[in-house]
Design an enzyme around this catalytic site. Structure first.
Site, PDB file in Angstrom:
ATOM      1  N   HIS A   1     -17.193  -1.594   5.491  1.00  0.00           N
ATOM      2  CA  HIS A   1     -17.148  -2.064   4.243  1.00  0.00           C
ATOM      3  C   HIS A   1     -15.812  -2.155   4.229  1.00  0.00           C
ATOM      4  O   HIS A   1     -14.548  -1.184   4.652  1.00  0.00           O
ATOM      5  CB  HIS A   1     -17.932  -1.454   3.285  1.00  0.00           C
ATOM      6  CG  HIS A   1     -19.943  -1.760   3.648  1.00  0.00           C
ATOM      7  ND1 HIS A   1     -20.405  -2.467   3.371  1.00  0.00           N
ATOM      8  CD2 HIS A   1     -20.563  -0.510   4.235  1.00  0.00           C
ATOM      9  CE1 HIS A   1     -21.378  -2.263   3.171  1.00  0.00           C
ATOM     10  NE2 HIS A   1     -20.927  -1.242   3.724  1.00  0.00           N
TER      11      HIS A   1
ATOM     12  N   CYS B   1     -22.508  -4.336   7.979  1.00  0.00           N
ATOM     13  CA  CYS B   1     -23.531  -3.004   8.656  1.00  0.00           C
ATOM     14  C   CYS B   1     -24.657  -3.617   8.402  1.00  0.00           C
ATOM     15  O   CYS B   1     -25.298  -3.955   9.217  1.00  0.00           O
ATOM     16  CB  CYS B   1     -23.331  -2.774   6.338  1.00  0.00           C
ATOM     17  SG  CYS B   1     -24.547  -0.879   6.519  1.00  0.00           S
TER      18      CYS B   1
END
Length: 494
Positions: free
Chosen positions: A436, A333
């Protein structure tokens, strides 16, 4: 609606853990139960099937209850950005950024309406709600604007459990002081005290329990031992405890995770910590990087501020040298965005407008935008092994574009069948992904670890392993069994 409230004398008293355990205990007894936390402040988040964000702890509690996470289980999520402001998430959607001083003026009434609506909705679907407070209910300067503790307990007329952490000392003073500072109608809801994180000889505690019950008139309904399970935590303070509590005597691989000041979703690494052959160490940007088998740059709430801190501290240069020498680097991310060439924030959404140099390890350029992407994903891997199913979720505000000019197209490859989710270099040394929950996928995790093992000349581990969610189920069962043997829930269910 039937409910139980769990409040603590302090932060980190064990509210989340007890709420999780109670959800699993009651689910096993046949209740259709759901967790609830009116307002949470955390950077560990989960994306529900509807694409809404909630605190990751509430997702784990939902799984403990055997139900699917809903946004109503955590209708308000505050994600601090480090500049005295927080992003406000209401019913899973970002509604803006606000300073701490302005939050209650702008969002208190709306927030309470949202909490009432969420409770009413959950009440129509579930037999019982296990509600978690936040911090302490005895913060007298905050009581008038408390959306999470005794306001919810009174609304539900919920029998309330007061949890105290005895490991830090001063447990009896914390209990008596907290009860003393509650209003009479709030105190009347406290039906039991739970002493948490106890280690030592129980008989030495008996006289203190007898005194406390006589002094307060409230029974001590549980003495919970200090539990060592790797358990999903709410904020980065817990990383300090986790770092010092590693009990693995010897491991094959050492993985360093950079503990960014605004680190987010470090629950991504729970599956790595569950591997008996892997040691995960969280490093401050000011610490020596050393020579780990892999370096992970995690997600962050504010990519640019943490990138600048890495550059100022020298950690960015250390990671670049480590990668140049053949070391393995993985960014997730915000960490993925940092591995690129440029991060631009033309509107100053993260607080500082401009263009900023990344670590230049992957050919991507990222623009921070106001529109947040939050969604679950199911993809297939290209690397380190083709065709593995991978599930996870995205939460990010940046859009990354792959730079084509001057780049050998054979030097970098799509990590998954959706190229927008990540890249890996041809040496499989530099990895970056927006996904994630990547390591939750057991076969993918083992395949990635096996590359590190090959570099050390170690035998590969089997990749035909279950995903982490099955291991998490065992952890939740073990937690519930241990807590149930030390906790009397009778006063809360009668």
């Amino acid at each position: 609606m039937k409910s139980i409230m769990v409040v603590g004398t302090t932060s980190h008293a064990g509210k989340s853990l007890l709420t999780t355990a109670i959800c699993r205990i009651l689910s096993r007894r046949g209740w259709r139960v759901a967790p609830f936390k009116g307002q949470n402040m955390a950077l560990n988040a989960y994306v529900t099937a509807s694409g809404g964000e909630i605190g990751y702890a509430q997702a784990v509690q939902a799984w403990a209850a055997g139900v699917v996470p809903w946004v109503e289980m955590n209708p308000i999520l505050l994600k601090p950005q480090g500049d005295m402001t927080s992003q406000v998430i209401i019913k899973g959607r970002s509604v803006g950024k606000v300073s701490a001083s302005d939050y209650y003026e702008q969002y208190f009434e709306q927030g309470w309406r949202t909490i009432e609506e969420s409770l009413q909705h959950l009440g129509t679907e579930f037999d019982l709600l296990v509600c978690e407070g936040a911090g302490s209910p005895a913060e007298i300067n905050l009581r008038h604007r408390d959306l999470t503790n005794m306001r919810v307990a009174k609304y539900l007329n919920a029998p309330t459990m007061l949890v105290v952490d005895i490991d830090r000392g001063g447990a009896f003073a914390h209990v008596v002081g907290t009860l003393e500072l509650l209003e009479p109608d709030e105190r009347a809801l406290i039906k039991g005290v739970v002493i948490n994180k106890f280690r030592g000889q129980r008989s030495l505690l008996d006289s203190g329990i007898k005194w406390l019950e006589e002094r307060t008139g409230i029974p001590v309904v549980g003495v919970i031992p200090y539990l060592q399970e790797v358990f999903s935590t709410e904020d980065s303070l817990d990383l300090l405890e986790r770092q010092s509590s590693s009990s693995k005597a010897q491991t094959d691989l050492n993985i360093a995770v950079i503990r960014l000041p605004r680190i987010a979703n470090f629950t991504d690494f729970d599956p790595l910590e569950s591997e008996s052959t892997v040691s995960v160490k969280y490093l401050s940007p000011k610490q020596d990087l050393g020579h780990p088998d892999a370096v992970i740059i995690p997600g962050t709430k504010t990519t640019i501020a943490d990138l600048l801190l890495l550059q100022k501290s020298g950690m960015a240069e250390a990671i670049q040298h480590y990668a140049a020498s053949g070391g393995t680097v993985l960014g997730i991310c915000g960490g993925y965005q940092m591995l690129g060439q440029i991060i631009a924030d033309p509107e100053g959404i993260e607080g500082q407008a401009g263009r900023f140099q990344g670590l230049n390890l992957l050919p991507i350029r990222t623009v921070i935008t106001g529109q947040k992407i939050a969604r679950q994903r199911q993809v297939s891997s290209n690397y380190p092994q083709q065709g593995l199913p991978v599930n996870g979720f995205e939460i990010h505000q940046g859009r990354s574009r792959i730079e084509q000019q001057g780049i050998d197209p054979q030097s970098y490859h799509a990590l998954f069948d959706d190229i927008n989710l990540g890249l890996v270099d041809s040496c499989q040394s530099v990895w970056g992904s927006y996904l994630h929950g990547l390591f939750d996928n057991g076969p993918w995790r083992r395949a990635w670890l096996n590359r590190l093992r090959q570099q050390r000349g170690l035998k590969s581990l089997p990749t035909g392993v279950a995903n982490y969610r099955e291991q998490r189920e065992q952890i939740l069962d073990s937690l519930a069994t241990e807590v149930e043997s030390h906790l009397d829930l009778t006063p809360f269910l009668s």
